[in-house]
Design an enzyme around this catalytic site. Structure first.
Site: not given
Lengths: 437, 437
Positions: B259, B262, B327-328, B361, B420
């Protein structure tokens, strides 16, 4: 006078493009003011919320009186006439029954490589619903926002509803009670959105904010998006009626007007292959307009944004409708399902002349929070899914990793993400050294 | 050095709150520049796109050469080594198989009142995927965005991928081919987003835009949102590993680094009840960091945003993870499913030590476009549903309208929406005058 268009006219493509390009939403730039309010509430919490409420709602609150007490809600509800209680309870039950069918299923399976895959849905933990004050304070919207959240399993569900001069709408409180809302705060505007997004000492932050509001509320929702989830920012709403000419023109006129009476930027459109019917509906609209309490609003909407489009046949009517991607589509034809089957973009479809759009606003069951201004091309009405999120699941066995791991390593290397590849390689090396565990 | 936290420390609540409040996203304000580019492309179309591409990508295009030809794609793909072709094909097949299970079902039923209700899903007609150039040009992301769109049934699927100095990434073109993308435009930046949103003479507008991008692309997507649909604006991404201490520390170190490599604002967090294991992983990270090609990036991420949190037990680990909503989430414990069952907020869960995050991934099957920065509290990863929308359906019979129409009329009256109510009343009056049709 509304716009009259005929698809057989030479200038139709140009005029229809111009019609589609007409902007109905007023650019009300509240953003700068809203940024200040958000920052103030984020810093000063309750004190800021109480000050803004005193200034704009002329209402003096304390941290203890931000929320209605159960006794206050009981007292307000006791004023509601029995017929309205029953009608709201029927609406709540029908909306709940419809939305319960939307609960998504979890799934888990093992694939041929031996990998276990799947996903699982969980509810958002806390949600806040905004309910406008004044004219647009609709108890039906409370049901349409709160019930999907409750069906989703949201643990904590609160409402912010301003009460200018301390005047609460008893029907809004009743709707909140019927929908199972935990707490109703008597605050509004950007300060309410800020309290929901950042939290204060008295108001815990939520994870998702939904519900309509004025320009200040919309700008505040845009700004807090990312920190919390929000629903779509609603634009001016619209109805499109496709009619073959065999419906009572008065019914269609009333259906068009029930959209037009919402506000001056609402839009009502009739699409029909029957020119005589088009004329009859236009006349019926004028007749009915004279008698409506909200004729100033409905008349302006019909004059400025209303349209009658005559077409060659129902296939062309469907194609025109798809160009517009209406929020509400009413199909008053002999075989409405056949027409619906050719439609690709619409928020909600009302099938047949016995299904006036107003049914969908209250008691039909489907949600009345729908994509406006053509956004039905890419988005959906509010649903249980808006209060849930999906977590994907994956579990490799040593065998599955041996089967698909080398491809991951290859791709990681091609993307120059060395540690990605090594995280797979380290495990594959163990497998090569030792028997699988 | 990463942050070390222990839940038993007196100052843990304060320090953990501070850790959660650390902002990792750089506020790169491209918005003003982007507004000008969008307006320019909306007005001048192809000519503006071509000018910006010449200026920033140093590439001279004509309206005819905006898109790659099939022959150009063939030639580029022919360069790709066989191992990479195979790996990408395996990834595509697995992603497709996973996402095909996400196709939602239409539903239609008749309720006790005789009302026919339901909904139906239709695909977005046209979607555009953005693929960054340079370092972040990931073929895996092409698959992750394009395959769900194709599975959803999107008719027209295009890519915009800048090719600075004319250099294309053959693997991106191969991924586009494998995923069934119709057209790849060699344009990027805000001008590409503008072309997709407004359309030009050569590039037809789309309804939905997804895919990652730099600050200009993100700002452009925010601005065109509403006119078209967009996916979430991705923030810096993160991994959280819950480990009981029985996993090889080197495996966990590599998972954290996969991670961290990145970008410098990525975040890697280990949560474990085993203090000895925490120390071993920290040492393994330092050892591995020395050997990584991207050690500058991964090292900065680990130093500035990495964390090791020691906890009393796995229940506390799960609670800490939910506060972060990663996220993960990787669960390396003896019974990962038991831990997963107690987790409420995570984009994707990787179960067991044999499931490194890197599998997800590339080749696992689930999508790797996931909610970042805590937004897993209220949102989900990319899926087939992001390329579809739901239209609700309702059809009343005269009997159904007689049963529930009066409640709608009551509620319309209470909300002061007279038309209506009249649209329902006009039909009920007919029923009272005449037998049901």
């Amino acid at each position: 006078m509304p716009t009259f268009l005929d698809t057989s006219a030479d200038d139709f493509p140009t005029r229809f493009r111009e019609f589609l390009a007409t902007r109905r939403d007023v650019e009300d730039d509240a953003d700068a003011a809203v940024a200040g309010i958000l920052a103030d509430v984020a810093t000063r919490g309750d004190a800021a919320v109480i000050e803004y409420t005193a200034r704009w709602d002329r209402l003096t609150l304390t941290p203890e009186s931000l929320a209605f007490t159960a006794a206050e809600i009981d007292a307000a509800i006791a004023e509601v006439p029995a017929a309205e209680v029953e009608a709201l309870a029927l609406a709540a039950a029908r909306i709940r029954a419809y939305h319960e069918r939307q609960l998504p299923e979890d799934l888990r399976w093992t694939d041929p490589a031996g990998a276990e895959l799947g996903w699982r849905w969980t509810p958002v933990s806390a949600a806040g619903l905004y309910v406008p004050g004044g004219l647009a304070s609709y108890p039906s919207s409370v049901l349409m926002n709160a019930i999907p959240a409750r069906v989703a399993g949201v643990e904590r569900l609160v409402i912010c509803a301003p009460t200018p001069d301390g005047k609460a709408n008893p029907l809004v409180l009743l709707a909140a009670r019927l929908a199972g809302v935990d707490t109703v705060y008597r605050i509004g505007g950007a300060q309410a959105i800020a309290a929901l997004a950042y939290g204060t000492r008295s108001i815990a932050a939520v994870d998702k904010i939904t519900g309509p509001g004025n320009a200040f509320v919309a700008a505040a929702k845009r700004r807090v998006f990312g920190r919390v989830g929000i629903d779509m920012i609603a634009g001016p709403s619209e109805i499109l009626v496709i009619a073959d000419g065999d419906t009572d023109p008065d019914w269609v006129a009333l259906d068009l007007l029930s959209q037009a009476e919402h506000d001056e930027s609402a839009q009502a459109i009739l699409v029909t292959p029957d020119r005589g019917f088009a004329t009859a509906v236009a006349a019926a609209v004028e007749r009915r307009l004279e008698t409506l309490e909200r004729r100033a609003i409905a008349g302006a909407s019909w004059r400025d944004f209303g349209a009658i489009i005559t077409v060659a046949d129902l296939a062309e009517a469907a194609a025109i409708s798809d160009r517009i991607a209406p929020e509400h589509l009413e199909i008053c034809t002999a075989d409405p399902d056949a027409v619906a089957a050719t439609i690709r973009h619409a928020g909600a479809i009302f099938l047949g002349a016995w299904t006036p759009e107003a049914i969908g606003d209250y008691v039909g069951g489907p949600n009345h929070v729908l994509p406006t201004s053509g956004s039905a091309r890419f988005s959906s009405g509010l649903s249980v899914l808006d209060f849930m999120k999906r977590t994907t699941l994956a579990r490799m066995t040593p065998g599955a990793l041996a089967a698909i791991g080398p491809a991951a390593e290859t791709l990681a290397t091609s993307e120059s993400l060395q540690a990605h590849g090594l995280s797979v390689r380290a495990r594959l090396d163990r497998l090569n050294r030792e028997p699988a565990p």
